[in-house]
Motif scaffolding. Structure first.
Motif, mmCIF file in Angstrom:
data_model
loop_
_atom_site.group_PDB
_atom_site.id
_atom_site.type_symbol
_atom_site.label_atom_id
_atom_site.label_comp_id
_atom_site.label_asym_id
_atom_site.label_seq_id
_atom_site.Cartn_x
_atom_site.Cartn_y
_atom_site.Cartn_z
ATOM 1 N N ASP A 169 -5.498 -15.800 6.199
ATOM 2 C CA ASP A 169 -6.102 -15.621 4.872
ATOM 3 C C ASP A 169 -6.854 -14.294 4.833
ATOM 4 O O ASP A 169 -6.913 -13.551 5.833
ATOM 5 C CB ASP A 169 -7.028 -16.791 4.506
ATOM 6 N N LYS A 201 -5.652 -14.119 -0.611
ATOM 7 C CA LYS A 201 -6.934 -14.602 -1.128
ATOM 8 C C LYS A 201 -6.716 -15.994 -1.723
ATOM 9 O O LYS A 201 -6.118 -16.138 -2.801
ATOM 10 C CB LYS A 201 -7.479 -13.632 -2.182
ATOM 11 N N ARG A 202 -7.216 -16.991 -1.041
ATOM 12 C CA ARG A 202 -6.900 -18.376 -1.400
ATOM 13 C C ARG A 202 -7.410 -18.784 -2.778
ATOM 14 O O ARG A 202 -6.734 -19.500 -3.514
ATOM 15 C CB ARG A 202 -7.469 -19.326 -0.350
ATOM 16 N N ASN A 203 -8.600 -18.353 -3.137
ATOM 17 C CA ASN A 203 -9.219 -18.813 -4.384
ATOM 18 C C ASN A 203 -9.319 -17.719 -5.436
ATOM 19 O O ASN A 203 -10.147 -17.797 -6.334
ATOM 20 C CB ASN A 203 -10.609 -19.384 -4.085
ATOM 21 N N SER A 205 -8.701 -15.471 -8.690
ATOM 22 C CA SER A 205 -8.321 -15.799 -10.070
ATOM 23 C C SER A 205 -6.999 -15.150 -10.451
ATOM 24 O O SER A 205 -6.341 -15.588 -11.394
ATOM 25 C CB SER A 205 -9.423 -15.338 -11.035
ATOM 26 N N LYS A 207 -3.167 -14.222 -9.395
ATOM 27 C CA LYS A 207 -2.100 -14.645 -8.487
ATOM 28 C C LYS A 207 -1.636 -13.483 -7.621
ATOM 29 O O LYS A 207 -1.686 -12.326 -8.033
ATOM 30 C CB LYS A 207 -0.927 -15.191 -9.320
#
Length: 294
Positions: A169, A201-203, A205, A207
């Protein structure tokens, strides 16, 4: 040489002064390229001691707007991303061109189309070739980086020869601490420029957002703050990995470990003939504007 020429230092992939990746740009548009030696250009690049220094010359034909030669402190490159965007910005200012929306750069990698839109400069990559590498070479890079990769890395030919590798990540990428002497030896043995390391980047905003780092100790640049050719390499690698079926934007942040705040948008564009092309866009701002005597 005994001449005084215009000089700029442009910060690339940022809208904040001193937070991107600087390139020194020297205006040789009024000097015949034959009057300057390779050694003289290399000496200047070694003196500026930036990751790249560029020289603007008259193009070889009217197909191009200018010719660009790109130097690290140690050698000449056929192409590099942030110098291309920064040099375009400088060219527009040197020539007082405020209306251009497109240009063609001539360089060692061929013709590089550039588009200028509301202060953002983008280029179409001349090359983005993908090549697999052996498990032995992969193991060497994992050892030098100190991390296991989550997918098989690959060699990407984007001007520089970049190895691209993904880690778990964005945080893992940001926290990586390579062994630079070991990494320099690994890249030297395999004739690679360095390694592009990235993590999703997992979270986020947005995509397809990634943290990216570029390590090139064999070129005397342990870590490049924000890397254009590396972002081409990452986009091409992700296309091979995920097989995007429509035009896709990859949003990249880079430079945090070096107290920079770099931002790149790399686009995978689906062409009418079914092929993919790779584009990189970013801001550039001039922070030094003057002259140097050679």
């Amino acid at each position: 040489m005994g001449v005084t020429v215009p000089f700029k230092q442009v910060d690339v992939f940022t809208e904040k002064p001193f937070k991107g990746n600087p390139v020194a740009v020297i205006n040789f548009l009024n000097i015949d390229e034959s009057e300057v030696t390779q050694e003289e250009l290399q000496t200047i690049a070694n003196w500026t001691n930036l990751s790249e220094t560029t020289f603007l010359f008259k193009p070889s034909s009217d197909k191009y707007d200018y010719k660009l030669r790109i130097f690290t402190p140690n050698n000449e490159l056929p192409f590099a991303g942030h110098p291309t965007i920064g040099s375009c910005k400088a060219f527009l200012q040197f020539t007082k061109n405020t209306t251009a929306t497109s240009l063609i750069q001539e360089c060692g990698a061929g013709a590089i189309p550039l588009v200028i839109t509301e202060g953002v400069i983008s280029f179409k990559a001349a090359m983005a070739d993908y090549e697999g590498i052996s498990t032995e070479v992969i193991a060497g890079y994992e050892h030098a980086i100190g991390l296991k990769f989550i997918a098989a890395p690959a060699l990407l030919h984007t001007g520089p020869e970049w190895i691209v590798a993904l880690v778990e990540d964005a945080e893992t990428c940001f926290d990586a601490n390579p062994n630079f002497p070991m990494l320099a030896e690994q890249t030297k043995q395999n004739n690679h420029a360095g390694i592009i390391l990235a993590g999703h980047k997992r979270n986020a905003s947005i995509k397809n957002s990634f943290e990216m780092r570029a390590f090139a100790p064999v070129m005397s640049v342990n870590e490049d703050p924000v890397c254009g050719s590396g972002s081409v390499a990452l986009a091409r690698y992700l296309q091979e990995l995920y097989k995007f079926e429509e035009t896709t934007k990859i949003t990249i942040s880079q430079g945090g470990r070096l107290q920079r705040d770099g931002h790149i948008v790399a686009s995978i564009v689906k062409e009418a003939d079914g092929s993919n092309s790779y584009h990189v866009a970013g801001h550039a701002i001039t922070v030094v504007d003057g002259k140097i005597t050679l």
